[in-house]
Design a protein around this motif. Structure first.
Motif, PDB file in Angstrom:
ATOM      1  N   GLU A 230       0.813  -1.208   0.000  1.00 24.53           N
ATOM      2  CA  GLU A 230       0.000   0.000   0.000  1.00 24.53           C
ATOM      3  C   GLU A 230       0.849   1.262   0.000  1.00 24.53           C
ATOM      4  N   CYS A 231       1.834   1.336   0.898  1.00 26.88           N
ATOM      5  CA  CYS A 231       2.611   2.564   1.069  1.00 26.88           C
ATOM      6  C   CYS A 231       4.084   2.400   0.758  1.00 26.88           C
TER       7      CYS A 231
ATOM      8  N   TYR B  84       6.356   0.739   2.635  1.00 24.02           N
ATOM      9  CA  TYR B  84       7.190   0.662   3.839  1.00 24.02           C
ATOM     10  C   TYR B  84       8.054  -0.604   3.782  1.00 24.02           C
TER      11      TYR B  84
ATOM     12  N   CYS C 298       1.038  -2.830   9.040  1.00 23.25           N
ATOM     13  CA  CYS C 298       2.031  -1.848   8.597  1.00 23.25           C
ATOM     14  C   CYS C 298       2.067  -0.677   9.577  1.00 23.25           C
TER      15      CYS C 298
ATOM     16  N   GLU D 247       3.249   2.199   9.039  1.00 22.44           N
ATOM     17  CA  GLU D 247       3.175   3.462   8.319  1.00 22.44           C
ATOM     18  C   GLU D 247       1.739   3.810   7.937  1.00 22.44           C
ATOM     19  N   CYS D 248       1.015   2.869   7.295  1.00 17.71           N
ATOM     20  CA  CYS D 248      -0.348   3.147   6.835  1.00 17.71           C
ATOM     21  C   CYS D 248      -1.418   2.435   7.654  1.00 17.71           C
TER      22      CYS D 248
ATOM     23  N   PRO E  30       3.112   1.431  -4.505  1.00 19.67           N
ATOM     24  CA  PRO E  30       3.214   2.171  -3.244  1.00 19.67           C
ATOM     25  C   PRO E  30       2.757   3.612  -3.392  1.00 19.67           C
ATOM     26  N   LYS E  31       2.314   4.178  -2.289  1.00 20.59           N
ATOM     27  CA  LYS E  31       1.872   5.569  -2.292  1.00 20.59           C
ATOM     28  C   LYS E  31       3.011   6.536  -2.614  1.00 20.59           C
TER      29      LYS E  31
END
Length: 452
Positions: A12-13, A15, A24, A26-27, A221-222
């Protein structure tokens, strides 16, 4: 060769962790970590020549000139971008499979005949691209290559020296600097960074096509969305011919503008006046239909709101909305029942925005409420009446922005009456409009004016 290492990346992000994690940090998403074998090697030189030396300057000493944008020769595309493509920018276009992303960019490439352009495809062969180009209409200085390695892509760039680069798609491109499979988090991040480095150091704009996930967000990833200068979303319903291009992020323009296209056999066609297409042409005046004056960026647009209210066959009433926020529909139904006294708790309510588009403008609240009531009492709304107002929780009619543009567009399209908030009408010169402007303060006043 460097020693290969195993890392875990959040899909997703992006990390990175040396061990697997269930959540996660981070997200906050669960179950998103995947294992990747990363072997970092010394990347090859991507650009010839010496790198420019950066020198700190005082902000008062920095001078700049107005940047000349590249026109895509498509008014709807230029509108979304803010006037054209900025030199040295990195753009990302996402959308569902088969929605027309490749068609839009190839059509744009063929229309920009005055510049040299390189179209890199990692998904299709050169023969497939030629077949699509013949269907659209070929022309212009457009070079095509089917390649997936960034090192070989930059070799082709050195030989062609394009003024615009299109990559279809970023999930199929791999870099030798990272030893991991295509479409992995590390590969997407590395390839995007290499194209950003190329765009910023040479001033050549780069357009990337990206895949989306099942929930409609861009795959990868974001951090990829933070690297690029603009994120464009190409959306629409396959059962309809209309496609909507909107900007989710734009460092060089507004994110409120949208572009509307119509998918045809020979490609995408611009729709400069969407109101004429979104308003259905019918001979009979039926109940449950209301016209709303919405605004997308600086463009006023009229849409048709259709409702169907019927007695609930099962124990629990059904609520369904297409193109409209379901939570906002529940709020409007609660307003009609609590403040206006209409018993809708035991009724099935179905709402549809004609044309297959999605609308988030709160100015269509009054049109939705009047459409639901019209279907409930089975009395049609006058066909030349439209609405532009927001509803509050106490049933008051709230003002909306740029109401003069909405009234002027309604007058131009031949409507006879438009219902607005009385707070919008205070500072308006109503005499200069031929259309009858009906200011109301509460929703009951609009009901009495429509249904007596």
């Amino acid at each position: 060769m460097a020693k290969a290492k195993t890392y875990y990346f959040c899909q997703e992000c992006g990390y990175q962790s040396s061990s697997w994690l269930g959540r996660c940090p981070e997200c906050g998403k669960f179950g998103t970590f995947v294992e990747e074998v990363v072997q970092t090697v010394s990347p090859t030189k991507l650009l010839a020549g010496n790198e420019p030396v950066s020198v700190p300057k005082r902000i008062q000493e920095i001078s700049y000139s107005e940047t000349t944008r590249l026109s895509t020769r498509c008014g709807e595309f230029d509108r979304v971008l803010g006037g054209g493509i900025v030199p040295g920018s990195l753009l990302l276009l996402g959308g569902e499979p088969g929605i027309g992303k490749s068609t839009l960019l190839l059509q744009t490439a063929l229309a920009m005949k005055e510049i040299r352009l390189l179209y890199v495809s990692g998904e299709e062969s050169e023969q497939q691209i030629k077949m699509r180009a013949d269907r659209i209409g070929a022309g212009g200085e457009c070079y095509v290559v089917s390649e997936t390695s960034t090192q070989r892509i930059f070799e082709h760039i050195d030989s062609v020296k394009p003024e615009l680069l299109i990559v279809d798609s970023i999930q199929t491109i791999v870099s030798d600097a990272v030893d991991s499979p295509a479409s992995s988090v590390s590969q997407i991040r590395q390839c995007t960074s290499e194209f950003q480095h190329y765009a910023k150091t040479t001033g050549t704009p780069v357009l990337l096509i990206g895949h989306i996930t099942k929930d409609g967000t861009l795959a990868g990833p974001k951090v990829m969305e933070h690297i690029v200068d603009a994120v464009l979303q190409f959306e629409g319903d396959r059962n309809y011919g209309f496609r909507v291009l909107r900007a989710l992020k734009n460092r060089f323009g507004s994110t409120a503008e949208i572009g509307i296209f119509e998918m045809q056999a020979n490609g995408l066609r611009e729709v400069p006046n969407p109101s004429e297409y979104l308003l259905s042409q019918r001979d009979e005046n039926l109940s449950g239909a209301a016209i709303a004056a919405t605004l997308e960026g600086a463009r006023p647009m009229f849409i048709e709101v259709q409702s169907l209210v019927s007695s609930a066959v099962y124990g629990t009433p059904q609520r369904n909305a297409n193109g409209f926020d379901m939570r906002r529909l529940s709020m409007l139904l609660a307003i009609l029942e609590k403040r206006c006294g209409f018993k809708l708790g035991s009724k099935d309510v179905f709402l549809n925005i004609a044309g297959g588009i999605k609308v988030n403008d709160p100015a269509i609240d009054m049109a939705v409420a009047c459409s639901i009531l019209s279907s409930n009492v089975d009395i049609p709304i006058p066909p030349r009446a439209c609405f532009a107002a927001e509803l509050g929780l106490s049933g008051e009619v709230r003002p909306v922005s740029r109401v003069e543009q909405r009234i002027s567009e309604a007058d131009r399209l031949g409507f006879e009456r438009i219902f607005i908030s009385k707070y919008n009408a205070k500072n308006l010169d109503l005499k200069r409009f031929q259309i009858e402007v009906v200011p109301v303060s509460v929703i009951e006043e609009a009901f009495r004016a429509l249904f007596a």
